[in-house]
Design an enzyme around this catalytic site. Structure first.
Site, mmCIF file in Angstrom:
data_model
loop_
_atom_site.group_PDB
_atom_site.id
_atom_site.type_symbol
_atom_site.label_atom_id
_atom_site.label_comp_id
_atom_site.label_asym_id
_atom_site.label_seq_id
_atom_site.Cartn_x
_atom_site.Cartn_y
_atom_site.Cartn_z
ATOM 1 N N GLY A 27 0.828 -1.196 0.000
ATOM 2 C CA GLY A 27 0.000 0.000 0.000
ATOM 3 C C GLY A 27 0.859 1.242 0.000
ATOM 4 N N ALA A 73 1.658 3.143 2.434
ATOM 5 C CA ALA A 73 2.492 3.357 3.613
ATOM 6 C C ALA A 73 3.422 2.193 3.918
ATOM 7 C CB ALA A 73 1.615 3.639 4.827
ATOM 8 N N LYS A 129 2.922 -6.287 8.609
ATOM 9 C CA LYS A 129 2.908 -5.041 7.847
ATOM 10 C C LYS A 129 4.134 -4.217 8.221
ATOM 11 C CE LYS A 129 -0.060 -1.021 6.914
ATOM 12 N NZ LYS A 129 -1.362 -0.390 7.235
ATOM 13 N N ASP A 183 -11.072 4.643 4.161
ATOM 14 C CA ASP A 183 -10.487 4.078 2.932
ATOM 15 C C ASP A 183 -11.119 2.719 2.603
ATOM 16 O OD1 ASP A 183 -8.879 4.295 0.710
ATOM 17 O OD2 ASP A 183 -7.094 3.469 1.674
#
Length: 348
Positions: free
Chosen positions: A60, A62, A79, A176
């Site tokens: 993504g 970030a 992540k 989002d």
């Protein structure tokens, strides 16, 4: 010689200052993290084969997500974010603080985090199947989602969003919602993911002004134009999402006329041919009453006026009750492209 010594001294002082600032920043941030289980960086690095591309699940704005196997055999999703701006750091800690205590079957569960290593990491439950967009919009895919599977996904997402908006003392707005942020488990049940942009509103607040963030094509008009954020921004994005699921077509933020999925469905609705909007790959194998209901709810959600959009609680009730009657959409869908283009013309 003196110049070289001075330059070297300056370099040492700069490095020392950066190190002290980093340590202070780390201490401040640690204090903000609630009961988030600590994972050692080295353990997660080994679990993901040093974040090798072969175990990469996605990427993504970030950071990237990797599949990892912990020493106890648990499979997790890690992540990884690299903080080259304070904004990214804020997204990381915002995500931890908001969802560390959130528990719902349709939300991806946060298991813990690591902030000691060179990169900050979030550890999530591993969701077996791909994101919804990778299945729904994949061309020549062997597996076409059946109508029953799509309806279950639509209902599950609505329940997850209802929980965020109403399930706790703090109202959480995702900001989002889109197909790539919906993960599917082994039973193709949906789980809402990626809370880096999420914002909370106290029970005494109904609106906040904030910087614009999210994905074009899913942004509500009042948020896109004025920065006014309420839970109805999520409702708008949800409307776009379920229209995409029902039609099998991705909404393009910069498409106009019949090339826009939202506009096409609206035109079919006005002509009383809404059934024609359903994904042709289903070859007519769908429950017509459910499909028409989903498309009408989608159109209700994408109306320009905030007050005309239903709440997520109302949407869950509509979807789960066959005898539920609700108002028809009054306004055509808001199309981001026309507003953006008009704004650009005004500036010129």
């Amino acid at each position: 010689m003196k110049l070289a010594v001075a330059a070297f001294s300056l370099s040492i002082l700069t490095s020392l200052g950066a190190f002290i600032s980093y340590k202070r920043f780390s201490r401040e941030r640690k204090a903000q993290i609630p009961s988030c289980s600590n994972f050692k960086y080295e353990v997660l690095e080994k679990a993901t084969e040093s974040f090798h591309d072969s175990v990469k699940l996605g990427q993504g704005g970030a950071g990237s997500v990797y599949k990892g196997i912990l020493p106890d055999g648990r499979v997790v999703a890690v992540k990884k974010l690299f903080f080259n701006t304070r904004e990214w750091a804020d997204q990381f800690f915002n995500e931890v603080n908001l969802i560390s205590g959130v528990q719902h079957k349709n939300l991806v569960r946060l298991l813990g985090c690591s902030i000691e290593g060179p990169k900050s990491l979030l550890v999530y439950e591993y969701v077996q199947n791909r994101s919804l967009d990778q299945i729904l919009f994949m061309k020549n895919t062997v597996h076409i989602l059946s109508w029953k599977q799509r309806f279950n996904i639509i209902t599950g997402i609505s329940e997850g969003l209802e929980y965020l908006h109403r399930g706790s003392e703090v109202k959480i707005i995702h900001r989002d919602i889109k197909t790539s942020n919906i993960l599917l488990d082994q039973n193709l049940s949906p789980k809402i993911a990626d809370f880096g942009l999420a914002r909370s509103l106290g029970t005494d607040k109904t609106q906040t002004n904030t910087g614009i963030a999210g994905t074009l094509g899913y942004l509500a008009p009042e948020y896109l134009i004025k920065g006014q954020l309420t839970e109805k921004a999520d409702v708008y994005a949800y409307g776009v999402l379920i229209i995409e699921i029902a039609t099998g077509k991705k909404n393009n933020a910069f498409s106009q006329g019949t090339s826009s999925a939202l506009h096409s469905v609206w035109e079919h609705f006005k002509a009383d041919t809404l059934k024609s909007s359903v994904d042709p790959r289903l070859k007519g194998m769908f429950t017509e009453e459910e499909a028409l209901k989903v498309l009408e709810i989608g159109l209700l959600c994408v109306q320009s006026s905030v007050e005309l959009r239903p709440s997520m609680s109302e949407i869950v009730y509509m979807l789960k009750n066959n005898d539920c009657k609700f108002d028809s959409p009054r306004q055509p869908p808001f199309l981001s492209a026309s507003v953006l283009m008009a704004d650009e013309e005004t500036r010129d």
